[in-house]
Write an enzyme that holds these catalytic residues in place. Structure first.
Site, PDB file in Angstrom:
ATOM      1  CG  HIS A   1      -3.083   3.301   1.923  1.00  0.00           C
ATOM      2  ND1 HIS A   1      -3.608   2.892   0.723  1.00  0.00           N
ATOM      3  CD2 HIS A   1      -3.227   2.247   2.773  1.00  0.00           C
ATOM      4  CE1 HIS A   1      -4.039   1.652   0.835  1.00  0.00           C
ATOM      5  NE2 HIS A   1      -3.820   1.246   2.062  1.00  0.00           N
TER       6      HIS A   1
ATOM      7  CG  ASN B   1      -6.601  -0.888   1.280  1.00  0.00           C
ATOM      8  OD1 ASN B   1      -5.894  -0.527   0.340  1.00  0.00           O
ATOM      9  ND2 ASN B   1      -6.100  -1.307   2.425  1.00  0.00           N
TER      10      ASN B   1
ATOM     11  CB  CYS C   1      -0.962  -0.002   1.189  1.00  0.00           C
ATOM     12  SG  CYS C   1      -2.046  -1.443   1.228  1.00  0.00           S
TER      13      CYS C   1
END
Length: 344
Positions: free
Chosen positions: A271, A301, A138
């Site tokens: 993020h 996500n 990520c």
């Protein structure tokens, strides 16, 4: 332009490259989401058919996520990356032939090798410039942007295509409600160009492998067989605790490097993993929540794609404008984390 920016003709970040007046700037952004959108209720119904119980309220309360996009069977990361890349190239006002560096951040590559970046380069109809993948989960886009910035500053490239692309739906365990509801697929891209004026002001990257086990896909390929598990595993509480602390520290570090303060930040794009983590980071930087770019509610996500997806959305809807100062920060499996401060 801030008063601090006016105070010196040479940005503080130039100290990283004392013999160069060459900088890098983002000149175009793009993104792509696969058409198949699943609301929380769609996913709840799908899981219920397999005997897994969860609810829209449970997902929203813990994560802020309300929907995500999943790629159809057989669609690869490079196929998601291609329209995002084309959109960024068009927004930059250049052609694909002008790109001399392609970096793709992904944890879900098309194949073991060659890199997804090489496959994307070919799909764009270009060849000759460097092309490679970055794997920092990520944090991948922040890592890739930092590498591209360094290569441009040192003269190794003039125009870089930096992409985050993921098909995380392929590595989810749909029997684990604590993880399968969190992730989605998508791609985001930027074109980074050499410039006489600063754009990227400061960057910083970190990793600590002792935390590898709290977020991982503990599998590999050996002898034609998958060894270990090819599905995502996560200790959500451990990730949450670590993420808020490291994101605050790395954000403050890049502010110090650039000679800026939190008051200079116009937009924060962390993020997009969990709304509570994002709110916590925003508050630690003493920023109002209206300076936080949020897409996790509609995208879930998307790992390395989440930051460029959010950046492109905010550019195209007019929130982020030329001259705005933007903080990008990521945290992910590895454990990795990092930040980029830039003037747009």
């Amino acid at each position: 332009m801030t008063s601090q920016q006016n105070s010196s003709s040479k940005p503080a970040s130039a100290a990283l490259y004392p013999h160069s007046s060459r900088y890098s700037r983002i000149i175009g952004t793009g993104s792509y989401l696969p058409p198949r959108r699943l609301s929380n209720q769609d996913l709840v119904d799908q899981l219920a058919a397999d005997g897994i119980e969860t609810s829209d309220d449970w997902i929203v309360e813990r994560t802020g996520i309300r929907a995500r996009h999943f790629a159809d069977a057989g669609v690869t990361a490079s196929e998601l990356a291609l329209p995002a890349a084309r959109a960024a190239i068009e927004a930059a006002g250049i052609t694909a032939a002008d790109i001399d560096l392609v970096i793709v951040a992904t944890s879900t590559p098309d194949m073991v090798f060659p890199s997804t970046a090489c496959l994307l380069q070919h799909k764009l109809g270009i060849a000759g410039g460097a092309a490679f993948d970055v794997q920092a989960v990520c944090s991948g886009f922040v890592y890739a942007l930092t590498v591209a910035d360094a290569l441009i500053r040192t003269g190794s490239a003039r125009k870089a295509l930096v992409v985050g692309a993921e098909v995380f739906s392929r590595i989810l365990d749909f029997k684990d409600r604590t993880t399968c509801v969190l992730f989605g697929d998508g791609a985001g891209a930027v074109v980074l160009s050499a410039s006489d004026t600063s754009g990227i002001l400061a960057t910083e990257l970190h990793a600590d492998g002792q935390y590898a086990g709290i977020l991982c896909v503990p599998g590999s390929v050996s002898g034609g067989q998958v060894t270990g598990s090819p599905l995502l595993r996560m200790d959500g509480q451990a990730v949450f605790k670590l993420a808020v602390g490291v994101l605050d520290k790395v954000a403050r570090s890049v502010l110090e490097k650039s000679g800026r303060s939190d008051a200079d930040i116009d937009w924060l794009i962390p993020h997009q993993a969990n709304l509570r983590i994002m709110h916590g980071t925003c508050k630690k930087l003493k920023l109002s929540l209206d300076k936080l770019i949020v897409t996790v509610d509609q995208h879930g996500n998307t790992s390395a794609a989440s930051i460029p997806l959010a950046l492109d959305l905010a550019v195209r809807d007019g929130r982020i404008k030329s001259g705005d100062t933007v903080m990008l920060e990521g945290v992910g499996g590895g454990f990795t984390w990092g930040a980029v401060l830039l003037d747009f």
